[in-house]
Design a protein around this motif. Structure first.
Motif, mmCIF file in Angstrom:
data_model
loop_
_atom_site.group_PDB
_atom_site.id
_atom_site.type_symbol
_atom_site.label_atom_id
_atom_site.label_comp_id
_atom_site.label_asym_id
_atom_site.label_seq_id
_atom_site.Cartn_x
_atom_site.Cartn_y
_atom_site.Cartn_z
ATOM 1 N N LYS B 94 0.946 -1.255 0.046
ATOM 2 C CA LYS B 94 0.176 -0.040 -0.063
ATOM 3 C C LYS B 94 0.716 0.984 0.268
ATOM 4 O O LYS B 94 0.032 2.183 -0.405
ATOM 5 N N LYS B 95 2.358 0.972 0.844
ATOM 6 C CA LYS B 95 3.061 2.199 0.443
ATOM 7 C C LYS B 95 3.236 2.576 -1.042
ATOM 8 O O LYS B 95 3.435 3.934 -0.948
ATOM 9 N N LEU B 96 3.217 1.795 -1.599
ATOM 10 C CA LEU B 96 3.640 1.479 -3.429
ATOM 11 C C LEU B 96 2.483 2.885 -4.364
ATOM 12 O O LEU B 96 2.162 3.048 -4.996
ATOM 13 N N MET B 97 1.548 2.308 -3.408
ATOM 14 C CA MET B 97 -0.103 2.480 -4.284
ATOM 15 C C MET B 97 -0.328 4.240 -3.744
ATOM 16 O O MET B 97 -0.652 4.539 -2.590
ATOM 17 N N GLY B 98 -1.485 4.831 -4.399
ATOM 18 C CA GLY B 98 -2.017 5.998 -4.468
ATOM 19 C C GLY B 98 -3.475 5.643 -4.597
ATOM 20 O O GLY B 98 -3.742 5.147 -6.490
ATOM 21 N N ILE B 99 -4.542 5.804 -4.226
ATOM 22 C CA ILE B 99 -5.408 5.073 -4.262
ATOM 23 C C ILE B 99 -7.004 5.793 -4.869
ATOM 24 O O ILE B 99 -6.909 6.818 -3.372
ATOM 25 N N LEU B 100 -8.010 5.578 -5.443
ATOM 26 C CA LEU B 100 -8.887 7.317 -5.628
ATOM 27 C C LEU B 100 -10.538 5.622 -5.993
ATOM 28 O O LEU B 100 -10.037 5.196 -6.936
ATOM 29 N N PRO B 101 -10.705 5.284 -4.942
ATOM 30 C CA PRO B 101 -11.638 4.745 -4.825
ATOM 31 C C PRO B 101 -12.751 5.262 -5.536
ATOM 32 O O PRO B 101 -13.058 5.910 -5.114
ATOM 33 N N ASP B 102 -14.155 4.209 -5.406
ATOM 34 C CA ASP B 102 -15.207 4.855 -6.768
ATOM 35 C C ASP B 102 -16.066 3.770 -5.881
ATOM 36 O O ASP B 102 -16.281 3.663 -5.450
ATOM 37 N N GLY B 103 -16.791 5.406 -5.669
ATOM 38 C CA GLY B 103 -18.113 5.227 -4.219
ATOM 39 C C GLY B 103 -18.520 5.355 -3.719
ATOM 40 O O GLY B 103 -18.539 4.117 -2.608
ATOM 41 N N VAL B 104 -17.018 5.533 -2.337
ATOM 42 C CA VAL B 104 -16.990 5.231 -1.016
ATOM 43 C C VAL B 104 -16.668 6.598 0.173
ATOM 44 O O VAL B 104 -16.594 8.062 -1.236
ATOM 45 N N ARG B 105 -17.748 7.105 0.712
ATOM 46 C CA ARG B 105 -17.056 7.942 1.294
ATOM 47 C C ARG B 105 -15.891 8.426 1.647
ATOM 48 O O ARG B 105 -15.307 8.251 1.594
ATOM 49 N N LEU B 106 -15.861 9.446 1.741
ATOM 50 C CA LEU B 106 -14.709 10.216 3.168
ATOM 51 C C LEU B 106 -14.975 11.032 3.719
ATOM 52 O O LEU B 106 -16.169 10.686 4.521
ATOM 53 N N PHE B 107 -14.030 11.437 4.362
ATOM 54 C CA PHE B 107 -14.333 12.159 5.832
ATOM 55 C C PHE B 107 -14.615 13.562 5.808
ATOM 56 O O PHE B 107 -14.077 14.464 6.585
ATOM 57 N N ASP B 108 -15.790 13.608 5.579
ATOM 58 C CA ASP B 108 -16.081 14.363 4.792
ATOM 59 C C ASP B 108 -16.443 15.841 6.023
ATOM 60 O O ASP B 108 -16.779 17.005 5.410
ATOM 61 N N ARG B 109 -16.610 15.195 7.366
ATOM 62 C CA ARG B 109 -16.518 16.835 8.669
ATOM 63 C C ARG B 109 -15.179 17.222 7.913
ATOM 64 O O ARG B 109 -15.035 17.686 8.812
ATOM 65 N N LEU B 110 -14.433 16.768 7.191
ATOM 66 C CA LEU B 110 -13.256 17.895 7.921
ATOM 67 C C LEU B 110 -12.763 18.636 6.187
ATOM 68 O O LEU B 110 -13.867 18.407 5.595
ATOM 69 N N THR B 111 -11.537 19.646 6.879
ATOM 70 C CA THR B 111 -11.794 20.758 5.497
ATOM 71 C C THR B 111 -11.227 19.541 4.429
ATOM 72 O O THR B 111 -10.413 19.121 5.281
ATOM 73 N N GLY B 112 -10.845 20.666 3.381
ATOM 74 C CA GLY B 112 -10.397 19.408 2.441
ATOM 75 C C GLY B 112 -9.156 19.768 2.785
ATOM 76 O O GLY B 112 -8.133 18.609 2.741
ATOM 77 N N GLU B 113 -8.048 20.915 3.489
ATOM 78 C CA GLU B 113 -6.785 20.986 4.058
ATOM 79 C C GLU B 113 -6.643 19.467 5.008
ATOM 80 O O GLU B 113 -5.519 19.154 4.259
ATOM 81 N N GLN B 114 -7.965 19.767 5.634
ATOM 82 C CA GLN B 114 -7.719 18.857 6.327
ATOM 83 C C GLN B 114 -7.572 16.965 6.004
ATOM 84 O O GLN B 114 -6.531 16.244 6.960
ATOM 85 N N LEU B 115 -8.583 16.754 5.132
ATOM 86 C CA LEU B 115 -8.512 15.106 4.101
ATOM 87 C C LEU B 115 -7.301 15.499 3.939
ATOM 88 O O LEU B 115 -7.047 14.107 4.573
ATOM 89 N N VAL B 116 -6.352 16.195 3.111
ATOM 90 C CA VAL B 116 -4.722 15.753 2.561
ATOM 91 C C VAL B 116 -4.613 15.326 3.571
ATOM 92 O O VAL B 116 -3.983 14.749 3.714
ATOM 93 N N THR B 117 -4.185 16.507 4.472
ATOM 94 C CA THR B 117 -2.956 15.855 5.818
ATOM 95 C C THR B 117 -3.521 15.135 6.035
ATOM 96 O O THR B 117 -2.562 13.955 6.597
ATOM 97 N N TYR B 118 -4.438 14.578 6.724
ATOM 98 C CA TYR B 118 -5.262 13.214 7.590
ATOM 99 C C TYR B 118 -4.241 12.217 6.513
ATOM 100 O O TYR B 118 -3.460 11.073 7.072
#
Lengths: 521, 269
Positions: B94-118
């Motif tokens: 998983k360290k080698l991969m960046g994954i954008l899954p389809d149809g899953v939720r995000l931790f959407d009560r974070l701000t955009g900046e917080q989510l990427v930081t997280y």
């Protein structure tokens, strides 16, 4: 068209049973429960017919008013309670307004609450069977009253849904509207006390309600039976007039809602504020703790649990008085409830959990982060809630024993929850839904896990519980200090064990957990 | 623009084994109850390629990618990322991969900046690097203005973009993107394409699923056509499409085209 809408509603009801067997079992159990209550009500109403007129009137008016009130209030408290026939879904089908209204009303009656209300209202006719004229009046009033219930509830839903365009309103409303329900116990207690203290209280209450739209329709048959048909007709007109007014208002707000799509006004905000993420250690566990803590404050489903905590104190304070009783145990009780609150953490994440999985978070980091987020606020609250009641009661000597009990329960519970949430998932309200919405398919499994979990928690905390009891019985301070030592040490050990075991479960089963939570959407 | 995105250098990815395919899928299969969603898929995504995965709705694209990225346990088969077994050594893979899954939720009560930081901190990166790269990614994806807005208040396209940023933060060797262009506006889509092309030029590999044939034909160098859980064709774009367009070849392989004569009442004249 009206028939089509009604058929749609019934079809949706039937299809909702098809999704899983566990859910079907839940629905059947719920149905049997409802049927039992209904049978009870019907029999009660029939038997009531042999009572004297004054009593019949009092009971019917108060009970009926409560029913109407329930239909109005419940949709506000639980937004989206039954949106199967949400008007917004019919926006694109040019359905004539008159037919849409009729269809929505009948659709509202054709649900489980609607059927129960309808049958109970009609059973009221049997109550009046000794007075034929009153029975006839009761039949007319019952039909109008059922329509009034449904229309009032629809009116409220439509009015609220036009306000709930903004997410913030939805978040706040979901919690605020629920607070009165928390006080339902004391309110009912107060009303009961009122009945007991003055026998005329109920009759007076009924007299007042009989002149309001809530109770007028339920009082009209009694007027006819008492030989005042003129008065009965006036009450009937009050009820029917209210229904007409509500239909008019509903029609107006519905036609407004149909051409006003929900719009969520959001101000753009630049970044720069990392919140807790900037303050916790920059490790996976630290980040998870920061994220979880952010959710405790920002996700209404979590925040609701925080809001409830002070109310626990208030309720216990008023129920037991200051000196002894339940209030003295505020600390342990709160600790117990808070510790269990993270036992469904992954279920609450829903599929957002996939981020933990795709970034390769280790189980122990996941477990530790979530437990730390809880303990950050739960430890101070537990300390305050343990110390303050004892200070108020002047029982400061009991502090070691009670502190041992509170901290023992909190730490043990946090450890146990860390295992449970890595092993079991439930259907919980989805992200963005009201915290108090009962999700479909709340099944037997969930209650089983809950009760067995509570039992196990008490067994694991048994040493400090026993020591605290021995102290309270014997009054020997040694046992109090022993309870404190055992509570903290044993609780700490069990927390570490819980984090480890939960972490191992997580490492082995994380993909299965994701699969399980993605079934709930 | 693409310089704003962290490069997939080897120093960022010490786990990668030299000379291996970016992603190697061997006989992956999954059934849900009675339905066989994926029926023995083999795919070889060469290192440094831009690989398109196309197929009709319900073909098993998402299921295949979920199994290849460690999100869904396969019933059979194996997936290797740069030689690391996804299900044998999940944390390393998983360290080698960046994954954008389809149809899953995000931790959407974070701000955009917080989510990427997280996402960055979950990867175990140090705070300074995370902060710097988050700023770069938000700029590259034109989200700086909304960095402090909660993700729950984002539009569908912005949500896609922030999820993509979360997948890029650790400069992976391989990007697995499930429907990355869905609901994204044309300008942002062009920006994302630039970012991805630059990423491939600097040595990374990308596999995207899509049902927009034109996009795949223009953007990718390899493609696999998948339908009913099986690979129908795979190879370079030119090998798969032959003389015609990719879309024609796709329709030919998958079938299911109906002539539009049936709906005569739909004509307005």
């Amino acid at each position: 068209m009206v028939a089509d809408l009604l058929r749609l509603k019934l079809l949706l009801l039937r299809n909702s049973f098809r999704r899983s067997t566990a859910q079907l079992v839940g629905v059947i159990l719920g149905g049997l429960y409802g049927l039992g209550i209904l049978g009870f009500i019907v029999v009660g109403l029939v038997v009531l017919g042999s009572a004297d007129l004054e009593l019949i009137r009092t009971i019917l008016v108060i009970g009926g008013s409560a029913t109407v009130l329930g239909w109005i209030i419940i949709p506000i408290a639980a937004t989206g309670i039954d949106m199967t026939l949400d008007p917004a879904r019919f926006v694109t089908f040019a359905i004539p307004m008159r037919q849409l209204l009729a269809g929505l009303v009948l659709g509202g009656v054709a649900g489980i609450p609607g059927i129960i209300t309808l049958v109970a209202s009609l059973a009221q006719v049997l109550t009046w069977i000794r007075y034929p004229a009153a029975a006839a009046m009761a039949l007319v009033c019952a039909m109008i009253a059922v329509l009034l219930c449904v229309v009032a509830s629809r009116l409220v839903t439509t009015a609220v849904s036009s306000m709930t365009g903004s997410r913030r309103f939805k978040d706040v409303n979901g919690i605020v509207a629920f607070i009165p329900l928390l006080f339902l116990g004391p309110i009912i207690g107060g009303v009961t006390a009122g009945f007991q203290n003055s026998p005329g209280f109920a009759a007076k209450l009924a007299d007042v309600l009989a002149w309001t739209p809530l109770g007028a329709l339920w009082a009209a048959p009694a007027d006819v039976a008492a030989g005042a048909p003129g008065l009965g007709v006036v009450r009937l007109l009050i009820g029917a007039g209210t229904l007409a007014l509500f239909v008019l208002l509903w029609r107006r707000s519905l036609s407004h809602a149909l051409v006003t799509p929900p719009y969520n006004a959001v101000a753009k905000r630049a970044g720069g504020n990392l919140g807790f993420l900037g303050r916790f250690p920059a490790t996976p566990a630290g980040a998870i703790a920061a994220r979880a803590l952010t959710y405790w404050f920002r996700d209404p489903r979590y925040f609701a649990s925080l809001v409830v905590i002070p109310f626990i104190a208030v309720l216990l304070f008023f129920s037991g008085g200051t000196t002894g009783g339940a209030f003295a145990f505020l600390g342990p009780i709160t600790a117990f409830l808070m510790a269990w609150s993270i036992s469904a953490d992954i279920s609450y994440d829903n599929t957002a959990f996939s981020l933990h999985l795709s970034t390769g978070v280790r189980g122990r980091d996941d477990r530790l982060g979530r437990a730390v987020a809880l303990l950050v606020f739960a430890v101070p609250i537990t300390l305050v809630f343990t110390v303050v009641p004892l200070v108020i009661a002047g029982r400061i000597g009991d502090l070691p024993a009670m502190l041992g009990l509170s901290l023992g329960l909190l730490l043990t519970g946090a450890g146990l929850s860390s295992i449970v949430s890595a092993r079991y998932t439930y259907n919980v309200p989805l992200p963005g839904e009201s915290a108090f919405k009962t999700p479909p398919g709340t099944n037997f499994m969930m209650f089983a896990v809950q009760f067995i979990g509570w039992f196990v928690m008490l067994v694991l905390a048994l040493p400090e519980i026993v020591l605290a009891i021995v102290y309270l019985v014997s009054g020997d301070a040694l046992f109090g200090w022993l309870a404190l030592a055992v509570g903290v040490v044993l609780g700490g050990v069990l927390l570490v064990v819980g984090l480890r075991v939960g972490g191992r479960w997580y490492d082995r089963r994380a993909p299965e957990l994701l699969l399980a939570v993605s079934a709930n959407r | 623009m693409s310089s704003l995105v962290p490069p997939p250098s080897d120093e960022n990815n010490p786990e990668a084994k030299a000379g291996t395919a970016a992603l190697s899928i061997r006989g992956l299969a999954k059934r849900f109850g009675e339905k066989i969603a994926v029926n023995g898929v083999d795919l070889e995504v060469p290192s440094g390629s831009f690989y398109g995965l196309v197929g009709p709705n319900g073909a098993g694209k998402t299921t295949t990618l979920s199994m290849a990225t460690g999100l869904l346990r396969p019933d059979y088969g194996q997936a290797l990322v740069h030689g690391v077994d996804v299900w044998g050594q999940p944390l390393e893979a998983k360290k080698l991969m960046g994954i954008l899954p389809d149809g899953v939720r995000l931790f959407d009560r974070l701000t955009g900046e917080q989510l990427v930081t997280y996402a960055g901190l979950l990867r175990g990166m140090d705070r300074d690097t995370v902060v710097e790269r988050t700023g770069d990614l938000l700029r590259a994806l034109d989200l700086t203005q909304d960095a402090g807005t909660l993700v729950v208040d984002y539009s569908a396209g912005m949500t896609k973009k922030i999820a993509l940023a979360s997948a890029l933060i650790h400069a992976p060797k391989l990007l697995v993107l499930d429907e990355p262009f869905e609901s994204v506006d044309p300008v942002s889509a062009a920006n994302i394409r630039d970012i991805l092309s630059g990423y491939v030029r600097s040595g990374g590999s990308v596999i995207v699923s899509s049902h927009v044939m034109d996009l795949v034909q223009r953007m990718c160098d390899h493609v696999a056509v998948i339908a009913a859980g099986t690979v129908l064709a795979a190879g370079t774009i030119d090998e798969v499409r032959g003389n015609g367009s990719l879309e024609d070849r796709f329709v030919e392989l998958v079938g299911g085209r109906t002539t539009s004569e049936g709906l005569s009442w739909l004509r307005t004249s």
